[in-house]
Design an enzyme around this catalytic site. Structure first.
Site, PDB file in Angstrom:
ATOM      1  N   GLY A   1       2.972   6.236   8.746  1.00 57.29           N
ATOM      2  CA  GLY A   1       4.405   6.423   8.551  1.00 57.29           C
ATOM      3  C   GLY A   1       5.198   5.203   9.000  1.00 57.29           C
TER       4      GLY A   1
ATOM      5  CG  HIS B   1      -0.513   0.436   2.465  1.00 50.29           C
ATOM      6  ND1 HIS B   1      -0.151  -0.428   3.463  1.00 50.29           N
ATOM      7  CD2 HIS B   1      -0.307   1.671   2.958  1.00 50.29           C
ATOM      8  CE1 HIS B   1       0.255   0.266   4.507  1.00 50.29           C
ATOM      9  NE2 HIS B   1       0.174   1.546   4.241  1.00 50.29           N
TER      10      HIS B   1
ATOM     11  CG  ASP C   1      -0.282  -3.786   2.753  1.00 50.13           C
ATOM     12  OD1 ASP C   1       0.347  -3.393   1.753  1.00 50.13           O
ATOM     13  OD2 ASP C   1      -0.607  -3.042   3.695  1.00 50.13           O
TER      14      ASP C   1
ATOM     15  CB  SER D   1       2.847   1.773   6.210  1.00 51.42           C
ATOM     16  OG  SER D   1       1.558   1.793   6.691  1.00 51.42           O
ATOM     17  N   GLY D   2       4.944  -0.621   6.275  1.00 54.30           N
ATOM     18  CA  GLY D   2       6.052  -1.231   5.558  1.00 54.30           C
ATOM     19  C   GLY D   2       7.145  -1.681   6.519  1.00 54.30           C
TER      20      GLY D   2
END
Ligand code: ARG
Length: 548
Positions: free
Chosen positions: A492, A346, A400, A494-495
């Site tokens: 922020g 995403h 994701d 994320s990942g």
């Protein structure tokens, strides 16, 4: 300060008033209306606008009656954050049968009561607002104390089915004490009963290590119950060899010898020892479980620093910061080998005027601690190839996960190290303490930190979480955090990773920060991409063959 029927303005900020639907709808049309008469055995109350800040100059009165006069109420506040100081509580307060409570409480406030009616008043003054409260009231029959249910030390009633099931429900653990263990349970040294499949799984479920003692068996052998090691050939051979028959349990799975409680070696054989990969013990006859184990090491730090949220330099050497165009830090990622990063799909979806899917607009920083670029040893790279999972769904957030190939490989240092990826059968049991790290917002709507942050969260049981979240989770998702909110990832992050330390001291990545409703909200833990579902996909895409 401006005030109208639909919204109020506090410190120049407009706060929409959203009232609890369960209350009298006529009253909701008026600013500050709240409270009401309720007849129920149990229920929940929240301050107006909860979990957002409550409005000023509010007075609410709830009168709660239990339908059976033989019953009495208890009420507790999982969240209580009001302006004011106990015991005077002269600013904002809530009172239960005349006794006032206020201030900020980190723990649940339990209010004893010995009455079949509760009068709960909520008062706020004209100044400073806060989160408010969430109250849970329940009734019990003092004669039959919890009637057919288990009574915890704090008076809470727990379902009998929760008693002696291995999971602690009462704060005083009384639901798990004095149990007679069933045939599929293990009796801990401290007499608690835990499911047999938790024995020798690398997690100290008994909390006295008794379920994890004597678990090491030589290669080619598995820990049969606890004390005895059996040859792998005894598994699923039709004869019960172990005291509780665990060698013949779960044998109907696709691959006879490989169950959720095993580790699959490269030769396809399984050993009954979950999480055997890279645990510094050679378990597989082909020794494959200890290959490619240069990962998950915190080389720069000697001892864990538990306090504080700022990470220590070198504590999370696989953490990567992804900067987008001129926006600066935008997403996190992890280093999985010299060439490849793991992140969330995403992060690379186009939005409004930003072409996040354009790999050329991203810059990768590895070995980073402070976003000010003041540390030495930071490696800067571009993205050579971006692989978004072909089944990624940007509505459900399923799949994701993304892989990023670096423009040039990085050399490992004390500050740059890859994380270990778990095998598909790796178990991260519910309640395990893990860490989420990133440069995401410090709180919902808050500011971005400069120093890498860490937060201790716990793995949440999938069924429990899915029930809480209205069944919107897929098996590619994993919840971690707390059902009561508190520590969580935020925008922020994320990942970035959710990592858990194994007994060997190596860190395995359990999840990728994916989504959540708000951040740290009550009833909304963080949702992560479940990495165990993707090791094959990762290996296929980065060109590593492997059947584990
Ligand atoms: N989607 C967010 C991001 O892009 C991460 C959300 C995680 N939220 C949470 N409450 N755990 O950074």
């Amino acid at each position: 300060m401006e005030k109208s029927a639909e919204h109020i303005v506090v410190n120049d900020k407009v706060i929409m008033l959203k009232m609890d639907k369960g209350l009298d709808s006529e009253e909701h049309k008026h600013f500050g209306a709240c409270g009401g008469n309720i007849t129920a055995f149990n229920g929940t109350l929240i301050s107006p606008n909860y979990p957002h800040y409550y409005p000023p100059n509010t007075n609410c009165v709830w009168r709660i009656m239990v339908p059976d006069p033989n019953f009495q109420f208890r009420i507790q506040f999982p969240t209580l954050k009001l302006e004011g100081v106990q015991p005077d509580c002269e600013k904002d307060w809530i009172s239960v049968n005349g006794i006032r409570y206020c201030g900020e409480h980190d723990r649940t406030v339990v209010v004893p009561s010995a009455s079949s009616t509760l009068t709960v008043k909520f008062h706020t003054d004209a100044s400073v607002s806060s989160v408010g409260f969430r109250a849970e009231y329940s009734s019990f029959n003092p004669a039959g104390e919890c009637q057919g249910m288990h009574t915890c030390g704090d008076g809470r009633c727990e379902l009998m089915s929760n008693k002696c099931d291995g999971w602690v429900h009462c704060k005083d653990r009384s639901d798990e004490l004095n149990c007679v263990c069933t045939s599929d349970q293990f009796r801990c040294q401290n007499n608690m009963c835990k499911p047999l499949i938790w024995v020798c799984d690398g997690v100290d479920d008994c909390e006295d290590m008794s379920d994890e003692a004597n678990c090491d068996c030589a290669a080619g052998f598995f820990a049969c119950h606890r004390n005895s090691c059996m040859p792998i050939s005894a598994l699923c051979d039709g004869n019960i060899d172990c005291p509780h028959g665990m060698d013949e349990a779960d044998c109907e799975k696709i691959d006879v010898n490989c169950t959720t409680n095993t580790y699959k070696c490269a030769d396809g054989k399984c050993i009954v020892k979950p999480n055997a990969e890279c645990d510094k013990v050679q378990d597989c006859l082909d020794l494959s479980d200890e290959l490619d184990c240069d990962c998950g090491n915190q080389l720069a730090i000697r001892r864990r620093i538990v306090n504080g949220n700022d990470a220590v330099i070198g504590e999370w050497p696989w953490q990567v910061s992804l900067h987008f165009a001129t926006l600066g830090h935008t997403c996190g990622a992890t280093l999985i080998n010299n060439w490849w990063l793991l992140s969330a799909s995403h992060c690379f979806q186009n939005a409004e005027s930003y072409r996040y899917s354009d790999r050329q607009l991203w810059t990768v920083y590895i070995g980073m601690h402070s976003l000010t670029f003041t540390d030495s040893g930071i490696e800067r790279r571009l993205i050579k190839r971006m692989i978004i999972h072909e089944q990624f769904d940007n509505i459900t957030m399923d799949y994701d996960i993304a892989l990023l190939e670096l423009s040039a490989p990085v050399r490992y240092t004390s500050y740059i190290q890859p994380v270990c990826l778990p095998s598909p059968l790796h178990v991260f049991p519910a309640n395990q303490r893990c860490y989420v790290t990133g440069w995401g917002l410090l709180q919902e709507g808050g500011r971005l930190p400069v120093i890498l942050q860490k937060g201790e969260v716990r793995i949440i049981n999938q069924t429990t979480c899915n029930n809480f979240m209205g069944n919107i989770l897929t098996s590619r998702m994993l919840c971690a955090g707390y059902l009561t909110g508190e520590v969580d990832a935020c925008e922020g992050d994320s990942g970035g990773p959710l990592v858990c330390e194994e007994l060997s001291g190596k860190w395995f990545q359990a999840g990728i920060v994916s989504w959540g409703q708000g951040c740290g909200r009550y009833g909304h833990p963080g949702v992560y991409t479940r990495i165990t579902k993707f090791r094959e996909w990762i290996h296929r895409n980065i060109g590593i063959d492997g059947n584990t």
